[in-house]
Design an enzyme around this catalytic site. Sequence first.
Site, PDB file in Angstrom:
ATOM      1  CG  HIS A  28      38.408   0.662  -4.202  1.00 32.94           C
ATOM      2  ND1 HIS A  28      37.846   1.524  -3.292  1.00 32.94           N
ATOM      3  CD2 HIS A  28      39.209  -0.170  -3.473  1.00 32.94           C
ATOM      4  CE1 HIS A  28      38.277   1.232  -2.078  1.00 32.94           C
ATOM      5  NE2 HIS A  28      39.105   0.210  -2.160  1.00 32.94           N
ATOM      6  CG  ASP A  67      36.816   5.466   0.019  1.00 37.32           C
ATOM      7  OD1 ASP A  67      37.607   5.172  -0.899  1.00 37.32           O
ATOM      8  OD2 ASP A  67      36.806   6.571   0.590  1.00 37.32           O
TER       9      ASP A  67
END
Length: 422
Positions: A395, A399
């Site tokens: 992450h 995204d």
Amino acid sequence: MPTEVIMPQMGESIFEGTITKWLKKIGDTVAVDEPLFEISTDKVDAEIPSPVAGVLAEIRFPEGATIEVNTVVAVIGEAGFVVAAPQAPQNLVQKAAPPQVVQEAAAPQAPQTSVHESAPPQVVRSSPLARRIAKEHGIDLSRITGTGTGGRIGKDDVLRAATSPFQKAAAPSPVQKAAAPQVIPAEPVPLTRMRAIIADRMVESVRTSPHVYTVYKVDMKRIVRLREQHRAGFEQRHGVKLTLMPFIAAAAVAALRRFPIINASLEKAAEGLAIRYHRNINLGIAVALEWGLIVPVVRQAETASFAALARTIADLALRARSKKLSPDEVGGSTFTLTNAGAFGGEFGMPIINQPESAILAIGGLRKEPAVLTDAEGNDSIAIRSMQYFCLGFDHRLIDGADGGKFMSEFKKTLESWDEEIG
């Protein structure tokens, strides 16, 4: 003259190897290129062949010893040659047991006595691949006559036995195999070299990357139907079985080309972290082994045809299980596929193979009822072949929207497949 056998350097970045198993014992006759011992390194497990023909006169290090490359680990001599006790080498990574030496009889025609004369006579000499195939088919290796050097059982010997009605009759039933209790050691068992490396890498990955997951269900009916239609002709033309894996790999490559951020990596730069966009898609294919896990790599997968992709995946998997991969074939992947459904699971939540930024877990294929809507909005229920796929990603770099776009493209490619199979 005796010939020294050294610990080979299995790749530029490999500086040591662990002897996991001696395939010969002192006093055994060996042929040129006959497997002598097995090693495990950071990159690959491999069988090391004998450089010459002769008799294994000396084993300098026991199983489990970790040795620096280019260190002499054994000596092969001629019949009647006496090997002097060597000095212990100074560049060991791990302290090893004293060297074992055999002095052969002066008369070549006299029977030679091995220092391992008391070893059980029922020990079967076989390759790792032969043992795996035998286990899958429930075949007792002691009932097979090997055609390899010195009677060693190979893959072809086991495959021939698998088609024999006598071997099949002797094999235990699935119920019997399932009922057999697992032998549990009475004391702690040290990790194998490969298991220890996997443990370190998994902890490192979890500490490095904040993992996020997204799971998609894909209707695989079209792919299943295509496979059934083409499997016989494909195997005849290309020499490999047509499985679902090349379809999945090709769909992943197509999605990676559209969304290169999923194929990128984070790396350290002078001003902090930077994104490395990889020019090629080097597709890692995780292969489960009896002794661990390894990830051979399909290099430049974006340039391969469907048939070439299928051949390469099958070849890498086969050689991974028989310890025939080179170090260059197990490093440098940019995205990995792992088959979590191979053992019946719905889906898995995999740990990223560093330094990659994403990994795709393949779930089990199931037939189940699904609601279908036609062009006029009418709903109906039909039986479909459904499969879960789970994308795990870093992450810091990717995204949720990017992960979703990638998976949507991947799903669309499989559900509306229109590529040539070859």
